[in-house]
Scaffold this motif. Structure first.
Motif, PDB file in Angstrom:
ATOM      1  N   ILE A   1      50.423  41.030  40.799  1.00 12.39           N
ATOM      2  CA  ILE A   1      49.642  40.130  41.642  1.00 12.39           C
ATOM      3  C   ILE A   1      50.545  39.570  42.735  1.00 12.39           C
ATOM      4  CG2 ILE A   1      48.181  38.085  41.744  1.00 12.39           C
ATOM      5  CD1 ILE A   1      47.738  38.409  38.718  1.00 12.39           C
ATOM      6  N   GLN A   2      50.228  39.898  43.976  1.00 17.06           N
ATOM      7  CA  GLN A   2      50.942  39.381  45.140  1.00 17.06           C
ATOM      8  C   GLN A   2      50.008  38.419  45.870  1.00 17.06           C
ATOM      9  OE1 GLN A   2      54.192  39.966  46.585  1.00 17.06           O
ATOM     10  NE2 GLN A   2      53.470  38.198  47.742  1.00 17.06           N
ATOM     11  N   ALA A   3      50.438  37.177  46.014  1.00 21.44           N
ATOM     12  CA  ALA A   3      49.650  36.177  46.740  1.00 21.44           C
ATOM     13  C   ALA A   3      50.452  35.728  47.956  1.00 21.44           C
ATOM     14  CB  ALA A   3      49.306  34.996  45.841  1.00 21.44           C
ATOM     15  N   GLY A   4      50.030  36.185  49.131  1.00 21.73           N
ATOM     16  CA  GLY A   4      50.750  35.909  50.369  1.00 21.73           C
ATOM     17  C   GLY A   4      51.506  37.137  50.820  1.00 21.73           C
ATOM     18  N   VAL A   5      51.159  37.648  52.006  1.00 17.60           N
ATOM     19  CA  VAL A   5      51.756  38.907  52.471  1.00 17.60           C
ATOM     20  C   VAL A   5      52.258  38.818  53.914  1.00 17.60           C
ATOM     21  CG1 VAL A   5      50.474  40.365  50.884  1.00 17.60           C
ATOM     22  CG2 VAL A   5      49.445  39.779  53.079  1.00 17.60           C
ATOM     23  N   GLU A   6      52.489  37.605  54.401  1.00 15.36           N
ATOM     24  CA  GLU A   6      52.995  37.447  55.761  1.00 15.36           C
ATOM     25  C   GLU A   6      54.439  36.959  55.721  1.00 15.36           C
ATOM     26  OE1 GLU A   6      51.680  38.328  58.520  1.00 15.36           O
ATOM     27  OE2 GLU A   6      49.734  38.915  57.729  1.00 15.36           O
ATOM     28  N   PRO A   7      55.408  37.673  56.317  1.00 15.19           N
ATOM     29  CA  PRO A   7      55.203  38.952  56.998  1.00 15.19           C
ATOM     30  C   PRO A   7      55.117  40.139  56.042  1.00 15.19           C
ATOM     31  CG  PRO A   7      57.492  38.340  57.133  1.00 15.19           C
ATOM     32  CD  PRO A   7      56.802  37.195  56.442  1.00 15.19           C
ATOM     33  N   ASP A   8      55.669  39.982  54.835  1.00 15.04           N
ATOM     34  CA  ASP A   8      55.635  41.059  53.849  1.00 15.04           C
ATOM     35  C   ASP A   8      55.415  40.471  52.475  1.00 15.04           C
ATOM     36  OD1 ASP A   8      56.174  43.427  55.428  1.00 15.04           O
ATOM     37  OD2 ASP A   8      58.216  42.672  55.678  1.00 15.04           O
TER      38      ASP A   8
ATOM     39  N   PRO B   1      52.333  50.111  43.833  1.00 17.27           N
ATOM     40  CA  PRO B   1      51.414  49.209  44.517  1.00 17.27           C
ATOM     41  C   PRO B   1      50.887  48.122  43.577  1.00 17.27           C
ATOM     42  CG  PRO B   1      50.346  51.304  44.054  1.00 17.27           C
ATOM     43  CD  PRO B   1      51.787  51.479  43.686  1.00 17.27           C
ATOM     44  N   GLU B   2      50.605  46.975  44.135  1.00 13.83           N
ATOM     45  CA  GLU B   2      50.084  45.866  43.353  1.00 13.83           C
ATOM     46  C   GLU B   2      48.674  46.173  42.845  1.00 13.83           C
ATOM     47  OE1 GLU B   2      50.859  45.710  46.591  1.00 13.83           O
ATOM     48  OE2 GLU B   2      52.266  44.050  47.013  1.00 13.83           O
ATOM     49  N   ALA B   3      48.313  45.550  41.728  1.00 14.61           N
ATOM     50  CA  ALA B   3      46.919  45.597  41.290  1.00 14.61           C
ATOM     51  C   ALA B   3      46.063  44.707  42.186  1.00 14.61           C
ATOM     52  CB  ALA B   3      46.812  45.151  39.837  1.00 14.61           C
ATOM     53  N   TYR B   4      46.638  43.589  42.615  1.00 12.96           N
ATOM     54  CA  TYR B   4      45.958  42.658  43.524  1.00 12.96           C
ATOM     55  C   TYR B   4      46.934  42.248  44.618  1.00 12.96           C
ATOM     56  CZ  TYR B   4      42.370  42.278  39.939  1.00 12.96           C
ATOM     57  OH  TYR B   4      41.382  42.568  39.034  1.00 12.96           O
ATOM     58  N   ARG B   5      46.539  42.444  45.845  1.00  5.57           N
ATOM     59  CA  ARG B   5      47.350  42.052  47.001  1.00  5.57           C
ATOM     60  C   ARG B   5      46.517  41.041  47.795  1.00  5.57           C
ATOM     61  NH1 ARG B   5      51.972  44.080  49.606  1.00  5.57           N
ATOM     62  NH2 ARG B   5      52.010  43.788  51.873  1.00  5.57           N
ATOM     63  N   LEU B   6      46.793  39.769  47.569  1.00  6.42           N
ATOM     64  CA  LEU B   6      45.995  38.677  48.110  1.00  6.42           C
ATOM     65  C   LEU B   6      46.657  38.118  49.366  1.00  6.42           C
ATOM     66  CD1 LEU B   6      45.387  36.947  44.661  1.00  6.42           C
ATOM     67  CD2 LEU B   6      43.835  38.512  45.856  1.00  6.42           C
ATOM     68  N   ALA B   7      45.857  37.821  50.363  1.00  5.11           N
ATOM     69  CA  ALA B   7      46.395  37.367  51.642  1.00  5.11           C
ATOM     70  C   ALA B   7      46.886  35.930  51.595  1.00  5.11           C
ATOM     71  CB  ALA B   7      45.334  37.522  52.732  1.00  5.11           C
ATOM     72  N   THR B   8      46.242  35.102  50.798  1.00  9.44           N
ATOM     73  CA  THR B   8      46.521  33.663  50.821  1.00  9.44           C
ATOM     74  C   THR B   8      47.779  33.336  50.019  1.00  9.44           C
ATOM     75  OG1 THR B   8      44.167  33.203  50.982  1.00  9.44           O
ATOM     76  CG2 THR B   8      45.587  31.385  50.300  1.00  9.44           C
ATOM     77  N   PRO B   9      48.754  32.626  50.621  1.00 11.56           N
ATOM     78  CA  PRO B   9      49.951  32.225  49.870  1.00 11.56           C
ATOM     79  C   PRO B   9      49.657  30.982  49.026  1.00 11.56           C
ATOM     80  CG  PRO B   9      50.141  31.509  52.152  1.00 11.56           C
ATOM     81  CD  PRO B   9      48.843  32.258  52.052  1.00 11.56           C
ATOM     82  N   ALA B  10      49.254  31.208  47.788  1.00  5.92           N
ATOM     83  CA  ALA B  10      48.877  30.118  46.887  1.00  5.92           C
ATOM     84  C   ALA B  10      48.981  30.628  45.457  1.00  5.92           C
ATOM     85  CB  ALA B  10      47.446  29.657  47.188  1.00  5.92           C
ATOM     86  N   SER B  11      48.726  29.734  44.502  1.00  6.64           N
ATOM     87  CA  SER B  11      48.625  30.170  43.114  1.00  6.64           C
ATOM     88  C   SER B  11      47.607  31.302  43.029  1.00  6.64           C
ATOM     89  CB  SER B  11      48.172  28.984  42.259  1.00  6.64           C
ATOM     90  OG  SER B  11      47.855  29.400  40.958  1.00  6.64           O
ATOM     91  N   PRO B  12      47.866  32.331  42.201  1.00  7.54           N
ATOM     92  CA  PRO B  12      46.948  33.472  42.173  1.00  7.54           C
ATOM     93  C   PRO B  12      45.485  33.112  41.961  1.00  7.54           C
ATOM     94  CG  PRO B  12      48.957  34.027  41.018  1.00  7.54           C
ATOM     95  CD  PRO B  12      49.063  32.568  41.361  1.00  7.54           C
ATOM     96  N   HIS B  13      45.196  32.135  41.116  1.00  4.54           N
ATOM     97  CA  HIS B  13      43.795  31.786  40.866  1.00  4.54           C
ATOM     98  C   HIS B  13      43.126  31.260  42.123  1.00  4.54           C
ATOM     99  CE1 HIS B  13      44.965  27.571  40.859  1.00  4.54           C
ATOM    100  NE2 HIS B  13      43.701  27.231  40.699  1.00  4.54           N
ATOM    101  N   LEU B  14      43.883  30.460  42.908  1.00  4.37           N
ATOM    102  CA  LEU B  14      43.338  29.894  44.139  1.00  4.37           C
ATOM    103  C   LEU B  14      43.299  30.941  45.247  1.00  4.37           C
ATOM    104  CD1 LEU B  14      42.300  27.533  45.822  1.00  4.37           C
ATOM    105  CD2 LEU B  14      44.694  26.837  46.192  1.00  4.37           C
TER     106      LEU B  14
END
Length: 209
Positions: free
Chosen positions: A34-41, A60-73
């Motif tokens: 689980i990746q939360a936050g991908v800017e810049p990488d 590759p991640e199972a979840y690649r989330l754009a928002t840099p926060a706790s995974p649930h959020l």
């Protein structure tokens, strides 16, 4: 397949750098589910840069989330539902290094924490901890949270400037082995990380605590 899970007492303590050094030292595959936050990488891009591993060994991640926060959020904001069945450990030839998100009790969903996921996997965990003020409490609480769920602990790895007392008392009180201390590196590069990891981290038999 041998698996080591890398987690931390908090976010931003250097566990991605440690995971990169560990994966390189073992010639392992690397996976951050689980990746939360991908800017810049994201972290897998950092591990790819620092480990020098072949691209095929950075999974590759199972979840690649754009928002840099706790995974649930981050999942809620991104409109994603995190499902346990998508977080099964990938099957690879040889060792696998898995990096958690944030600290031990960071929530993945409304009902599941990172520590719960580690318990589901049943694989040994390396806890990364700062050496600075506050690390005794954070480290011991993290170890208690892991143990209360039956998670095997391969050891604790310190990251930062030397602090002899913190590095002594935490393994003693917790009854876990110290894997050593990874110093802060400037510059941080594949070469300096590999050199520091070989010099400072003890990996005699990391898969069997």
């Amino acid at each position: 397949m041998s698996v080591l899970v890398v987690t931390g007492t908090d976010t931003g303590i250097g566990k991605t750098v440690f995971a990169a050094g560990l994966a390189a030292a073992l010639g392992a595959h690397y996976w951050k589910p689980i990746q939360a936050g991908v800017e810049p990488d994201g972290d897998k891009e950092e591990v790819a840069r620092l480990s020098g591993l072949p691209a095929a060994q950075i999974l590759p991640e199972a979840y690649r989330l754009a928002t840099p926060a706790s995974p649930h959020l981050a999942a809620r904001i991104d409109g994603v539902t995190i499902a346990l069945d998508r977080l099964a450990l990938p099957q690879v030839d040889g060792p696998l290094v898995v990096e958690g998100a944030g600290g031990v009790l960071v929530p993945i969903s409304e009902t599941l924490s990172m520590a719960d996921l580690f318990a589901h996997w049943g694989q040994p965990v390396i806890l990364c901890a700062r050496t600075a003020l506050g690390t005794i409490n954070h480290s011991l609480l993290s170890i208690e949270a892991l143990r209360s769920r039956g998670v095997p602990i391969a050891g604790i790895a310190f990251i930062g400037e030397a602090h002899a007392e913190n590095e002594r008392i935490i393994p003693l009180l917790a009854g876990v082995r110290s894997l050593g201390r990874l110093p802060l590196l400037d510059p941080l590069s594949p070469a300096t990380l590999a050199q520091a990891f070989a010099a400072h981290i003890r990996l005699s038999d990391p898969f069997n605590g």
